[in-house]
Write an enzyme that holds these catalytic residues in place. Structure first.
Site, PDB file in Angstrom:
ATOM      1  N   GLU A 136       1.508  -0.327  -4.910  1.00 49.83           N
ATOM      2  CA  GLU A 136       0.519   0.676  -5.274  1.00 49.83           C
ATOM      3  C   GLU A 136       1.198   2.030  -5.457  1.00 49.83           C
ATOM      4  O   GLU A 136       1.621   2.662  -4.483  1.00 49.83           O
ATOM      5  CB  GLU A 136      -0.574   0.803  -4.206  1.00 49.83           C
ATOM      6  CG  GLU A 136      -1.716   1.672  -4.686  1.00 49.83           C
ATOM      7  CD  GLU A 136      -2.219   2.709  -3.692  1.00 49.83           C
ATOM      8  OE1 GLU A 136      -3.266   3.296  -3.944  1.00 49.83           O
ATOM      9  OE2 GLU A 136      -1.535   2.948  -2.672  1.00 49.83           O
ATOM     10  N   ASP A 175       0.818  -1.209   0.000  1.00 48.61           N
ATOM     11  CA  ASP A 175       0.000   0.000   0.000  1.00 48.61           C
ATOM     12  C   ASP A 175       0.859   1.270   0.000  1.00 48.61           C
ATOM     13  O   ASP A 175       1.914   1.319   0.635  1.00 48.61           O
ATOM     14  CB  ASP A 175      -0.856  -0.014   1.281  1.00 48.61           C
ATOM     15  CG  ASP A 175      -1.821   1.146   1.392  1.00 48.61           C
ATOM     16  OD1 ASP A 175      -2.756   1.205   0.584  1.00 48.61           O
ATOM     17  OD2 ASP A 175      -1.631   1.996   2.290  1.00 48.61           O
TER      18      ASP A 175
HETATM   19  C1  QV4 Z   1      -8.738  13.406   7.892  1.00 46.95           C
HETATM   20  C2  QV4 Z   1      -8.778  14.633   6.986  1.00 46.95           C
HETATM   21  C3  QV4 Z   1      -7.370  15.052   6.589  1.00 46.95           C
HETATM   22  C4  QV4 Z   1      -6.593  15.344   7.855  1.00 46.95           C
HETATM   23  C5  QV4 Z   1      -6.674  14.181   8.842  1.00 46.95           C
HETATM   24  C6  QV4 Z   1      -6.104  14.626  10.154  1.00 46.95           C
HETATM   25  O1  QV4 Z   1      -9.514  14.331   5.785  1.00 46.95           O
HETATM   26  O2  QV4 Z   1      -7.398  16.206   5.749  1.00 46.95           O
HETATM   27  O3  QV4 Z   1      -5.262  15.558   7.494  1.00 46.95           O
HETATM   28  O4  QV4 Z   1      -8.006  13.700   9.047  1.00 46.95           O
HETATM   29  O5  QV4 Z   1      -6.100  13.578  11.061  1.00 46.95           O
HETATM   30  C7  QV4 Z   1      -9.232   8.390   6.183  1.00 46.95           C
HETATM   31  C8  QV4 Z   1     -10.198   9.499   5.888  1.00 46.95           C
HETATM   32  C9  QV4 Z   1      -9.493  10.851   5.885  1.00 46.95           C
HETATM   33  C10 QV4 Z   1      -8.821  11.067   7.239  1.00 46.95           C
HETATM   34  C11 QV4 Z   1      -7.848   9.906   7.430  1.00 46.95           C
HETATM   35  C12 QV4 Z   1      -7.122   9.964   8.740  1.00 46.95           C
HETATM   36  O6  QV4 Z   1     -10.810   9.293   4.619  1.00 46.95           O
HETATM   37  O7  QV4 Z   1     -10.444  11.871   5.658  1.00 46.95           O
HETATM   38  O8  QV4 Z   1      -8.122  12.295   7.193  1.00 46.95           O
HETATM   39  O9  QV4 Z   1      -8.554   8.644   7.358  1.00 46.95           O
HETATM   40  O10 QV4 Z   1      -8.020   9.870   9.787  1.00 46.95           O
HETATM   41  C13 QV4 Z   1      -7.843   4.770   2.631  1.00 46.95           C
HETATM   42  C14 QV4 Z   1      -8.878   5.821   2.257  1.00 46.95           C
HETATM   43  C15 QV4 Z   1      -8.585   7.134   2.941  1.00 46.95           C
HETATM   44  C16 QV4 Z   1      -8.486   6.916   4.431  1.00 46.95           C
HETATM   45  C17 QV4 Z   1      -7.307   5.959   4.657  1.00 46.95           C
HETATM   46  C18 QV4 Z   1      -7.033   5.673   6.119  1.00 46.95           C
HETATM   47  O11 QV4 Z   1      -8.875   5.999   0.861  1.00 46.95           O
HETATM   48  O12 QV4 Z   1      -9.661   8.026   2.678  1.00 46.95           O
HETATM   49  O13 QV4 Z   1      -8.280   8.138   5.108  1.00 46.95           O
HETATM   50  O14 QV4 Z   1      -7.645   4.719   4.038  1.00 46.95           O
HETATM   51  O15 QV4 Z   1      -8.156   5.160   6.736  1.00 46.95           O
HETATM   52  C19 QV4 Z   1      -3.400   8.662  -2.597  1.00 46.95           C
HETATM   53  C20 QV4 Z   1      -2.259   7.732  -2.217  1.00 46.95           C
HETATM   54  C21 QV4 Z   1      -2.636   6.266  -2.341  1.00 46.95           C
HETATM   55  C22 QV4 Z   1      -3.972   5.969  -1.646  1.00 46.95           C
HETATM   56  C23 QV4 Z   1      -5.019   6.892  -2.243  1.00 46.95           C
HETATM   57  C24 QV4 Z   1      -6.381   6.702  -1.618  1.00 46.95           C
HETATM   58  O16 QV4 Z   1      -1.124   8.001  -2.999  1.00 46.95           O
HETATM   59  O17 QV4 Z   1      -1.610   5.512  -1.757  1.00 46.95           O
HETATM   60  O18 QV4 Z   1      -4.640   8.250  -2.036  1.00 46.95           O
HETATM   61  N1  QV4 Z   1      -4.338   4.560  -1.745  1.00 46.95           N
HETATM   62  C25 QV4 Z   1      -4.013   3.606  -0.667  1.00 46.95           C
HETATM   63  C26 QV4 Z   1      -5.153   2.660  -0.359  1.00 46.95           C
HETATM   64  C27 QV4 Z   1      -6.274   3.419   0.284  1.00 46.95           C
HETATM   65  C28 QV4 Z   1      -5.821   3.941   1.632  1.00 46.95           C
HETATM   66  C29 QV4 Z   1      -4.418   4.349   1.661  1.00 46.95           C
HETATM   67  C30 QV4 Z   1      -3.588   4.239   0.585  1.00 46.95           C
HETATM   68  C31 QV4 Z   1      -3.868   4.729   2.962  1.00 46.95           C
HETATM   69  O19 QV4 Z   1      -5.543   1.976  -1.515  1.00 46.95           O
HETATM   70  O20 QV4 Z   1      -7.434   2.634   0.428  1.00 46.95           O
HETATM   71  O21 QV4 Z   1      -6.623   5.079   1.994  1.00 46.95           O
HETATM   72  O22 QV4 Z   1      -3.488   3.528   3.610  1.00 46.95           O
HETATM   73  O23 QV4 Z   1      -3.559   8.716  -3.994  1.00 46.95           O
END
Ligand code: QV4
Ligand code: CA
Length: 529
Positions: A265, A229
């Site tokens: 990824e 990831d």
């Molecule tokens: C929130 C605010 C932020 C703030 C933060 C402060 O939105 O602005 O900075 O609080 O604490 C979730 C929430 C998100 C929250 C965060 C932390 O959606 O709003 O931030 O948690 O509490 C998945 C979801 C994310 C989720 C994350 C962790 O998609 O929304 O965040 O899990 O639970 C980029 C990357 C790529 C990524 C992609 C989605 O380059 O690597 O974005 N893809 C992978 C996974 C994906 C996962 C992650 C990475 C993180 O496939 O499923 O994100 O592990 O393009």
């Protein structure tokens, strides 16, 4: 093997070919983590997103093994945060709080049992590993975690590993907020917090060691590799050091000396300083352009036509074939997370989805992954899905429901099971049957009707125009009667759907109405009567 030995015999005759041999050998070694270790000539991975381990074990035995699926990508098995606001979102599993094998999908015993049972029917397990970060900085303190381990996000304290303050990048990150603010700045992207997620200091031997221990534990249990990831957010040098600590695969199921398959990824649609290319030497990389472009083509957006896909693959500016892991949609972009935008074709557009997934499975480019989703209550406001967080089908206490199988082989309780759709299941078999055969006998009408074969083993015809297709084509297949595996399939000595007659000259007549339930037809060597 045979080829290699012959080459060696030829190679020792002169220095020039000897050098070439060494080069090939080195190249082969370098490519070790690019090898999926599929068994029995299998070719496709299915992502059973958020499935419980017990259900995956049963699915391997009753469906995936018998239908020739090569492997399963499983959701992160490590201990994760449990979120109340919103209620138990799917994405809580991307916020680890430790490496105990205890998650919403089940405990360590259930995981071990699943890996064993899937391996025993020739289905590999690939684990989604989250190693760039732990939970969000606002994740609180206490035991709100899938195994009840205590942690404190604000103190950066995760005793179950243990990780403490010094194991995070808070001091290395140079943005005012501590967050990634600008994807144009490589240092921020890799050393700052991705959406608030506490960023691990992977340059430290201690942290690398803890991560490698976690991955090695999974290797010992018998997994075949990893979906890593958020690789864009980790330095290739750090990843290289971690991968270098990995054990060879468990020899109960894999040949000695096999390195874990690695697919990383990295979302690279162009326009950012960090590129997929930086990761090719480490393993395969997710090719996000693939689904974005294929969706655009099948939707006929931006003037795209199916006929333009004659040179699909590297010809479209995608990464080298041997580096690519491809998919039509994934768990992020099917709900507006990650990249790809509205062009991505998902199960919500089932007719287009079946076509796009079938095109992918018929085409030789890349290692293929099929998405298997759960349904949720979409609520799109100004182009954004307000319900993009909703977790898997669950009981009132938040535990994930198991996957019931209906009499007609579809899934119940909100599990979509695209991989069980006849058209997709049969195309996974098609890909196995044509494995190793070249892309051949291309035909198009300069619009959205195209056909291509795979040597003399398979042939597929698409009609994505708004009018009928009625044409005689050279298929490259031996003469005979074949069952179309899209409208039906071969059932003992008869076809349950359309029948295609290939003449002794390899020509066949195809008629596909644009109003057919599925406007495409596919035949292969094993669908011959
Ligand atoms: C929130 C605010 C932020 C703030 C933060 C402060 O939105 O602005 O900075 O609080 O604490 C979730 C929430 C998100 C929250 C965060 C932390 O959606 O709003 O931030 O948690 O509490 C998945 C979801 C994310 C989720 C994350 C962790 O998609 O929304 O965040 O899990 O639970 C980029 C990357 C790529 C990524 C992609 C989605 O380059 O690597 O974005 N893809 C992978 C996974 C994906 C996962 C992650 C990475 C993180 O496939 O499923 O994100 O592990 O393009
Ligand atoms: Ca990072």
């Amino acid at each position: 093997m045979g080829k290699c030995l012959c080459f060696f015999r030829a190679g020792i005759h002169n220095l020039k070919s000897m050098k070439l041999f060494i080069l090939v050998a080195l190249f082969g070694l370098g490519l070790a983590q690019h090898n999926s270790h599929f068994r029995h000539g299998r070719t496709a991975i299915v992502h059973l997103f958020e499935w419980r381990w017990a259900d995956i074990a049963a699915e391997c035995e009753r469906f995936l093994g018998p239908n020739g699926f090569g492997g399963v990508q499983i959701s992160p098995p490590s201990e994760h945060i449990v979120l109340d606001h919103p209620w138990r979102p799917w994405y809580q599993r991307y916020q680890p709080i430790g490496f105990k094998l205890c998650s919403r999908s089940g405990n360590e015993n259930e995981l071990r049992d699943m890996i064993t049972r899937c391996n025993n029917v020739g289905v590999n397990i690939y684990v989604d590993v989250v190693i760039n970060h732990m939970c969000g900085s606002g994740g609180g303190e206490g035991t709100h975690s899938s195994c009840g381990s205590w942690f404190s996000a604000s103190k950066r304290d995760f005793p179950s590993v243990p990780f403490s303050k010094v194991d995070f990048n808070d001091n290395k990150c140079r943005t005012g907020s501590g967050e990634i603010e600008n994807y144009g700045d490589v240092n921020q992207v890799r050393d700052c917090r991705l959406v608030g997620l506490l960023d691990l200091a992977l340059e430290k031997d201690y942290v690398r060691g803890k991560v490698a221990d976690y991955l090695n534990k999974l290797v010992d249990l018998g997994v075949a590799g990893f979906r890593v990831d958020a690789c864009k957010h980790m330095w290739p040098g750090d990843l290289s050091a971690i991968y270098g600590l990995l054990k060879n695969l468990n020899t109960t199921w894999f040949p000695g000396g096999s390195k874990p398959f690695i697919f990383q990824e990295v979302i690279d649609l162009g326009g950012e300083p960090i590129t997929s290319r930086e990761y090719f030497h480490l393993g395969r990389v997710t090719e996000f352009k693939y689904g974005a472009k294929l969706g655009t083509v099948f939707r006929k957006w931006n003037g795209e036509k199916l006929s333009y896909t004659r040179n699909w693959g590297e010809g479209w500016g995608f990464m080298p074939n041997g580096d690519a892991l491809v998919f039509v949609d994934n768990h992020d972009n099917q709900r507006g997370h990650g990249a790809g935008g509205a062009a991505i074709v998902t199960f919500w557009d089932s007719r287009l989805h079946k076509m796009a997934v079938s095109y992918m499975l018929a085409h030789p480019y890349g290692v293929t992954r099929v998405m298997s989703s759960f349904r949720w209550n979409r609520h799109i406001v100004n182009g954004k899905d307000e319900n993009d967080w909703i977790g898997p089908p669950s009981h009132a206490d938040g535990s994930t429901k198991s996957v019931p199988i209906n009499a007609d082989q579809t899934c119940g309780d909100g599990w979509v099971c695209e991989h069980r759709w006849r058209q997709i299941k049969n195309m996974v078999i098609f890909r196995n049957v044509v494995n190793g055969q070249p892309h051949s006998n291309w035909w198009d009408n300069q619009s959205n009707q195209v056909a291509f074969g795979r040597g003399n083993r398979g042939f597929i015809v698409f009609n994505n125009d708004d009018w009928d297709l009625d044409v005689t084509l050279k298929t490259g297949m031996p003469g005979g009667t074949y069952c179309d595996i899209i409208s039906g399939q071969k059932n003992e000595s008869r076809c349950t759907g359309k029948q295609i007659n290939v003449g002794g000259d390899g020509q066949a007549h195809f008629k596909i109405s644009n109003r057919d339930e599925d406007p495409f037809v596919a035949i292969h060597a094993d669908s011959k009567l």
